[in-house]
Motif scaffolding. Structure first.
Motif, short mmCIF file in Angstrom:
data_model
loop_
_atom_site.label_atom_id
_atom_site.label_comp_id
_atom_site.label_asym_id
_atom_site.label_seq_id
_atom_site.Cartn_x
_atom_site.Cartn_y
_atom_site.Cartn_z
N SER A 1 -3.51 -4.36 -7.75
CA SER A 1 -4.61 -5.12 -7.16
C SER A 1 -4.63 -6.58 -7.58
O SER A 1 -4.35 -6.91 -8.73
CB SER A 1 -5.95 -4.46 -7.53
OG SER A 1 -7.02 -5.21 -7.01
N TYR A 2 -4.99 -7.43 -6.62
CA TYR A 2 -5.15 -8.86 -6.91
C TYR A 2 -6.50 -9.14 -7.56
O TYR A 2 -6.79 -10.25 -7.96
CB TYR A 2 -5.02 -9.67 -5.61
CG TYR A 2 -5.81 -9.10 -4.45
CD1 TYR A 2 -7.18 -9.29 -4.34
CD2 TYR A 2 -5.17 -8.34 -3.47
CE1 TYR A 2 -7.90 -8.74 -3.29
CE2 TYR A 2 -5.88 -7.79 -2.42
CZ TYR A 2 -7.24 -7.99 -2.33
OH TYR A 2 -7.95 -7.44 -1.30
N LYS A 3 -7.33 -8.10 -7.69
CA LYS A 3 -8.70 -8.30 -8.22
C LYS A 3 -8.74 -8.36 -9.74
O LYS A 3 -9.72 -8.79 -10.33
CB LYS A 3 -9.62 -7.16 -7.74
CG LYS A 3 -9.90 -7.20 -6.25
CD LYS A 3 -10.75 -6.01 -5.85
CE LYS A 3 -10.95 -5.97 -4.35
NZ LYS A 3 -11.57 -4.71 -3.92
N GLU B 1 2.84 -9.34 7.18
CA GLU B 1 2.46 -9.96 8.46
C GLU B 1 1.57 -11.19 8.22
O GLU B 1 0.55 -11.39 8.86
CB GLU B 1 1.78 -8.92 9.38
CG GLU B 1 2.72 -7.77 9.73
CD GLU B 1 2.06 -6.66 10.54
OE1 GLU B 1 1.01 -6.16 10.11
OE2 GLU B 1 2.60 -6.30 11.59
N ASP B 2 2.01 -12.00 7.22
CA ASP B 2 1.25 -13.19 6.84
C ASP B 2 1.85 -14.43 7.51
O ASP B 2 3.04 -14.69 7.38
CB ASP B 2 1.28 -13.36 5.31
CG ASP B 2 0.24 -14.33 4.81
OD1 ASP B 2 0.11 -15.42 5.39
OD2 ASP B 2 -0.47 -14.00 3.83
N GLY B 3 1.01 -15.15 8.21
CA GLY B 3 1.45 -16.36 8.92
C GLY B 3 1.91 -17.47 7.99
O GLY B 3 2.58 -18.41 8.43
N PHE B 4 1.56 -17.39 6.72
CA PHE B 4 1.95 -18.43 5.76
C PHE B 4 3.11 -17.97 4.87
O PHE B 4 3.34 -18.54 3.79
CB PHE B 4 0.75 -18.85 4.90
CG PHE B 4 -0.34 -19.48 5.70
CD1 PHE B 4 -0.25 -20.81 6.11
CD2 PHE B 4 -1.45 -18.74 6.08
CE1 PHE B 4 -1.25 -21.38 6.88
CE2 PHE B 4 -2.46 -19.32 6.85
CZ PHE B 4 -2.36 -20.64 7.25
N SER C 1 -4.62 -13.32 -1.14
CA SER C 1 -3.47 -12.60 -1.72
C SER C 1 -3.23 -11.23 -1.11
O SER C 1 -2.19 -10.61 -1.35
CB SER C 1 -3.67 -12.42 -3.23
OG SER C 1 -3.67 -13.65 -3.88
N LYS C 2 -4.19 -10.76 -0.34
CA LYS C 2 -4.14 -9.37 0.14
C LYS C 2 -2.82 -9.00 0.81
O LYS C 2 -2.18 -8.01 0.48
CB LYS C 2 -5.31 -9.14 1.11
CG LYS C 2 -5.47 -7.69 1.54
CD LYS C 2 -6.67 -7.52 2.46
CE LYS C 2 -6.80 -6.07 2.88
NZ LYS C 2 -7.92 -5.85 3.80
N LYS C 3 -2.40 -9.81 1.76
CA LYS C 3 -1.20 -9.50 2.54
C LYS C 3 0.09 -9.58 1.71
O LYS C 3 0.98 -8.76 1.85
CB LYS C 3 -1.10 -10.42 3.77
CG LYS C 3 -2.19 -10.16 4.80
CD LYS C 3 -2.12 -11.17 5.93
CE LYS C 3 -3.15 -10.85 7.00
NZ LYS C 3 -3.14 -11.86 8.09
N THR C 4 0.15 -10.58 0.84
CA THR C 4 1.35 -10.74 0.01
C THR C 4 1.46 -9.60 -1.00
O THR C 4 2.56 -9.06 -1.22
CB THR C 4 1.34 -12.10 -0.71
OG1 THR C 4 1.35 -13.13 0.27
CG2 THR C 4 2.54 -12.27 -1.62
N PHE C 5 0.36 -9.22 -1.62
CA PHE C 5 0.37 -8.11 -2.58
C PHE C 5 0.81 -6.81 -1.89
O PHE C 5 1.61 -6.05 -2.42
CB PHE C 5 -1.00 -7.93 -3.23
CG PHE C 5 -1.17 -8.72 -4.50
CD1 PHE C 5 -1.34 -8.08 -5.72
CD2 PHE C 5 -1.15 -10.11 -4.49
CE1 PHE C 5 -1.49 -8.80 -6.90
CE2 PHE C 5 -1.29 -10.84 -5.67
CZ PHE C 5 -1.46 -10.18 -6.86
N GLN C 6 0.27 -6.59 -0.70
CA GLN C 6 0.64 -5.40 0.08
C GLN C 6 2.14 -5.41 0.38
O GLN C 6 2.83 -4.40 0.24
CB GLN C 6 -0.14 -5.39 1.39
CG GLN C 6 0.29 -4.30 2.36
CD GLN C 6 -0.45 -4.42 3.68
OE1 GLN C 6 -1.54 -3.90 3.84
NE2 GLN C 6 0.12 -5.12 4.64
#
Length: 311
Positions: free
Chosen positions: A116-118, A156-159, A202-207
């Protein structure tokens, strides 16, 4: 910490399995044993094989399924080895298989696992702690191009391009070791005005890194056909996904098993000889209802698909 994980689409999955009291069933992602408990409860002379690669899950499920010990066998392995696991138990075919993919609430909330990023902890993300590759290795050793493809394809992160560039630039100063270090890098790579709304940056990158670390999509893609082949006539395969890429893989594999014909559409008769292995029960995926989503926000992206082997 106790292994707590709310089983998503529980009722729908158990109904979808079409359980026979004397059948043999496999839960390939045992987790805390929520789905398995319901399956075992419907078995009389039947048997349930529970597979999971996570040691904490194995312990928790063993405790939860104690009352069914005489009809439940728990094996620590990855479901990609299902055929081998069953063979070692003297089982050649089964009446139903269940997969509940993704990461469990327990894994996300156990700080030291680094999913988790949390929470600020070391970058790990291994579902099987016996595995050597960790998220730290991916972040520090993979090339910029590899990181870009992982973040773009799995997150699926645009960045993705900018995030990969920032990671490589930062690790030149010293290794990236913690989740919060990675959080800050990702944050810096996304324009401030784009960070508002749409969840944590960070959600998408961590996933994406978690999926790459555990080879989640490869394992799924490589195992689906084998699982269909393991089913007895009329047996069912129920798969719960939490990610659009997982769902697409399952949907396409089920479709191919139902209609494997490779002949051009304008051929008057089939000459390829590929025969249907069964039928897709769910034309559209089964989704959780409003009540379930309110009770368990992690259920929001869940989709259940069901395939039945030809009778």
């Amino acid at each position: 910490m106790t292994f707590s994980h709310k089983s998503v689409l529980l009722k729908e999955t158990i109904e979808g399995l079409n359980i026979k009291p004397d059948g043999i069933y496999v839960d390939g992602t045992l987790g805390g044993g929520g789905h398995a408990y319901e399956v075992a409860g419907q078995l009389e002379n039947g048997r349930l094989i529970g597979i999971d690669q996570d040691e904490a899950a194995i312990t928790a499920a063993g405790e939860r399924l104690k009352e069914f010990a005489h009809k439940v066998t728990i094996v620590r392995s990855n479901y990609e080895a299902m055929r081998q696991v069953l063979k070692e138990l003297g089982i050649l075919s089964v009446d139903g298989i269940l997969l509940d993919l993704g990461v469990s609430s327990y894994q996300l909330d156990t700080i030291e696992r680094g999913f988790s990023y949390k929470y600020d902890t070391k970058l790990d993300m291994r579902m099987d702690t016996r595995q050597s590759l960790t998220a730290k290795d991916i972040v520090n050793e993979y090339s910029e191009t590899e990181l870009y493809h992982i973040i773009k394809d799995y997150g699926e992160d645009g960045f993705a391009k900018n995030i990969a560039k920032h990671i490589v630039k930062e690790r030149e100063k010293g290794p990236i070791l913690t989740t919060y270090q990675l959080n800050e890098i990702i944050k810096a790579a996304i324009p401030a005005k784009m960070r508002t709304g749409g969840g944590h940056p960070s959600k998408k990158t961590f996933q994406a890194i978690r999926i790459a670390c555990n080879r989640e999509l490869d394992v799924l893609r490589d195992t689906l056909e084998d699982m269909v082949d393991l089913l007895n006539p009329g047996g069912r395969l129920c798969i719960i996904t939490f990610h659009s890429l997982e769902d697409r893989i399952v949907k396409n594999a089920f479709r191919k098993s139902e209609n494997p014909c490779t002949c051009p559409p304008d051929f008057p008769v089939c000459v390829c000889g590929n025969q249907s292995k069964g039928k897709v029960i769910t034309r559209k995926p089964v989704l959780p209802g409003k009540e379930e989503i309110e009770a368990n926000k992690r259920a929001k992206s869940a989709k259940l698909r069901i395939f039945e082997k030809r009778k």
